[in-house]
Design an enzyme around this catalytic site. Structure first.
Site, short mmCIF file in Angstrom:
data_model
loop_
_atom_site.label_atom_id
_atom_site.label_comp_id
_atom_site.label_asym_id
_atom_site.label_seq_id
_atom_site.Cartn_x
_atom_site.Cartn_y
_atom_site.Cartn_z
N CYS A 216 0.79 -1.23 0.00
CA CYS A 216 -0.11 -0.03 0.00
C CYS A 216 0.92 1.30 0.06
CB CYS A 216 -0.83 -0.19 1.19
SG CYS A 216 -0.50 -0.98 2.45
N VAL B 110 -2.81 -8.10 -3.53
CA VAL B 110 -3.14 -8.09 -2.15
C VAL B 110 -2.51 -7.45 -1.32
CG1 VAL B 110 -4.31 -9.55 -0.57
CG2 VAL B 110 -4.28 -10.32 -2.85
N CYS B 111 -2.94 -6.44 -0.67
CA CYS B 111 -2.05 -5.87 0.61
C CYS B 111 -2.41 -6.28 1.78
CB CYS B 111 -2.21 -4.28 0.48
SG CYS B 111 -1.13 -3.58 1.68
N LEU B 112 -1.62 -7.39 2.16
CA LEU B 112 -1.46 -8.26 3.44
C LEU B 112 -0.19 -8.20 4.04
CD1 LEU B 112 -3.39 -9.85 5.40
CD2 LEU B 112 -2.83 -11.66 4.11
#
Lengths: 450, 183
Positions: A216, B110-112
């Site tokens: 992110c 996916v941002c995990l």
């Protein structure tokens, strides 16, 4: 001295004078069991077979060091070819050698330069060689830049270990591994006696994780030039596929690097970040950490010394992991890395299961659950047949259970298993997947062809 | 210390060639570890796995069908690729179903945290399954990958919920089209 010159006995006397002082005399620093003798030099020079893995920065140093110590039967393996950027520290190579095999050039140079040296080159991947190849060596020493390759080699040497019937290690099957590694001004050297001291897999968590940025951050709040390059590498490349769907990003292709650079600069501009250069782009894409020649020299020297100690038994080996930091002064520290009792590579987890030749997979499964030796709850059974993994039975995964259920009824011979074949069994009752060797006893009631 | 060479000085050369080839290949450490992970996989009732090839344990799919939260009733497929450096490096996980989600972008990234910067070798496939399931129960607008969705979740929860529903039924949210993924 040219190799054509007649080597007189007197010259030979002089050439190895210093090494003979170590091998033919006792002293306070010797190993307690050391017996000085003239035969040791003969062994190290004429019998001891050493494999150097990697012919890069460390490999060149190692080959030079070991050849000058008198080792003749040296093999060196490397799949790479020489690039311009290697030449500042990989001193066995010249500009004309660019594009040629590292292993071959290194061997050619050293055999010409060091009289009597009979080094052999292998221009291939370590995975291309089988256990027969690795078994021929007394010692393996490696200078690699890859954790995957180290783990593979470590696993190979561990798999060559043999155990006596009482479960004790057959020490003659141990091939010591001396491992060196460098990164910028830091390095380490270690001695591994597979099955006896901590191995690569025992201490896997000592390797620092690769630097990764949260996805992110890269996507929304970049602050560093590296973030911009990572963005193009991780997100933008697969979205735009500038060379078509099937072409992955190649950090060695200058066109690819240029494309990433351009897009990363656009992104940096948008977010007011400076410092996206070609060099940095290449560095981030290929995870480059600048190599320092003197770090390689120190680490290779430490490794070569340990090889000599192992080969001659003249001195106790380091115990067993040395770290070196020359970033800020010179700092070194040696500690004893400990084995993991449950190491996947080096703990003796091979068990034997006796079966009759008409046994089915169900027989194996039942034995795993009921036999005193195993007492498992829900074993998953796999094996390797003709180099390919095969799942024999696994109840925990529904789709696999359905597709492997029929195997239970099949005879082990119909599943490709044989006397001496190994199956891999995972279960909650054991910390690791264990290896079980099948001991198939001919069924006496049935007339079996031998 | 052992005196290795008094033990094997002699027999080395004869052995080297005689026993070459013919023996069974050894499983890699990554293979041993993933077998263990999968054999002990304890899936929540909302999850299931699919193995296109039961002999290849390194490539498989995870299907999550959330039974509560914004994504209730949807069916989301993730692909897992386990590399040779597992568990030193995490598996590569991508979401194959187009989803309107603050932490999953339209390419399926996916941002995990445990899939990248917080991965540790002690974690297992199970840890990732729980991490992914949690993303559907508690989408996290603080760590956005789809910024539009994240901003919306923070500013207008109702609208966000409507958009999630529309995407799952199949349709446009903004300029992006989503395939229907309701069970």
């Amino acid at each position: 001295m040219s190799s054509g010159e007649v080597q007189t006995a007197e010259y030979l006397q002089r050439r190895w004078l210093n090494i003979r002082k170590l091998l033919e005399r006792s002293g306070p620093f010797c190993h307690p069991d050391f017996e000085p003798s003239a035969e040791i030099l003969d062994f190290t020079m004429n019998s001891c077979k050493i494999l150097i893995v990697g012919a890069g920065g460390l490999g060149c140093e190692l080959l030079k060091d070991l050849a000058l110590m008198g080792f003749k039967k040296i093999h060196i393996i490397d799949m790479d070819t020489i690039e311009l950027s290697n030449l500042n520290r990989q001193f066995l190579f010249r500009k004309n050698d660019i594009g040629l095999s590292k292993a071959k050039c290194a061997v050619e140079f050293v055999n010409k330069r060091v009289p009597g040296c009979e080094a052999t080159a292998h221009h291939c991947a370590i995975q291309d060689m089988d256990d027969g190849f690795y078994r021929q060596f007394h010692i393996v020493v490696c200078g690699l830049d890859s954790i995957v390759a180290r783990r593979w080699l470590n696993g190979m040497l561990a798999s060559l270990l043999q155990y006596n019937d009482d479960g004790s290690l057959d020490q003659s099957s141990v091939i010591p591994l001396v491992d060196g590694g460098t990164e910028g001004f830091k390095g380490n050297a270690r001695v591994i006696l597979p099955g006896m001291s901590a191995c690569i897999e025992c201490t896997l968590d000592l390797y620092p994780p690769q630097i990764t940025f949260p996805l992110c951050t890269i996507a929304n709040t970049p602050r560093l030039p590296e973030h911009c390059i990572e963005y193009v590498k991780v997100l933008q490349w697969s979205k735009e596929n500038p060379w078509g769907n099937t072409i992955p990003l190649d950090g060695d292709d200058p066109h690819h690097v240029a494309w990433v650079l351009e897009k990363a600069q656009e992104r940096a501009m948008k977010h007011g970040i400076s410092g996206v250069t070609y060099r940095l782009t290449q560095g981030v894409l290929k995870n480059i950490i600048p190599a320092v020649a003197s770090t390689n020299a120190v680490i290779a020297a430490a490794c070569a010394t340990e090889v000599f100690k192992l080969a001659s038994s003249c001195c106790v080996n380091m115990n067993n992991y040395m770290v070196l930091n020359i970033a800020d002064g010179v700092y070194t520290y040696t500690f004893s890395a400990e084995r993991r009792a449950d190491c996947v590579a080096c703990s003796n987890s091979t068990k034997v299961m006796a079966l009759e030749s008409d046994a089915t997979l169900q027989t194996i499964y039942t034995k795993l659950c009921e036999d005193q030796l195993f007492m498992m709850k829900s074993p998953g059974i796999t094996t390797i047949i003709n180099g390919r993994n095969k799942t024999l039975y696994m109840s925990s995964i529904k789709s696999i259970e359905e597709r492997t259920r029929d195997n239970l009824k099949k005879k082990i011979t119909d599943l490709g298993l044989y006397n001496g074949a190994e199956i891999l069994v995972a279960d909650v009752t054991t910390p690791n997947t264990i290896t079980i060797k099948l001991n198939v006893i001919e069924n006496l009631d049935v007339d079996m062809p031998s | 210390m052992i005196k290795l060479f008094s033990l094997k000085q002699q027999k080395k050369d004869e052995e080297g060639t005689a026993r070459a080839g013919g023996s069974q290949k050894k499983a890699t450490a990554a293979q041993l570890r993933i077998t263990k992970d999968l054999n002990e996989l304890n899936l929540p009732k909302t999850c299931s796995t699919e193995f296109p090839d039961q002999d290849d344990l390194l490539n498989f799919k995870l299907i999550i069908c959330p039974d509560e939260g914004f994504y209730r009733g949807g069916r989301f497929v993730f692909s897992f690729k386990v590399g040779p450096n597992y568990p030193h490096e995490p598996p590569k996980v991508k979401c194959e179903t187009a989803v309107y989600h603050p932490n999953i972008d339209l390419e399926g990234n996916v941002c995990l945290n445990i899939l990248r910067e917080d991965w540790k070798p002690v974690l297992t496939v199970n840890s990732i399954v729980y991490g992914l399931q949690y993303l559907f129960l508690e989408p996290n607008p603080e760590d956005p990958l789809n910024k539009e969705a994240a901003d919306e979740l923070q500013s207008n929860r109702r609208l966000f919920e409507q958009h999630v529903q529309r995407a799952m039924r199949g349709g446009y949210v903004g300029s992006s089209y989503f395939e229907r993924c309701l069970k």
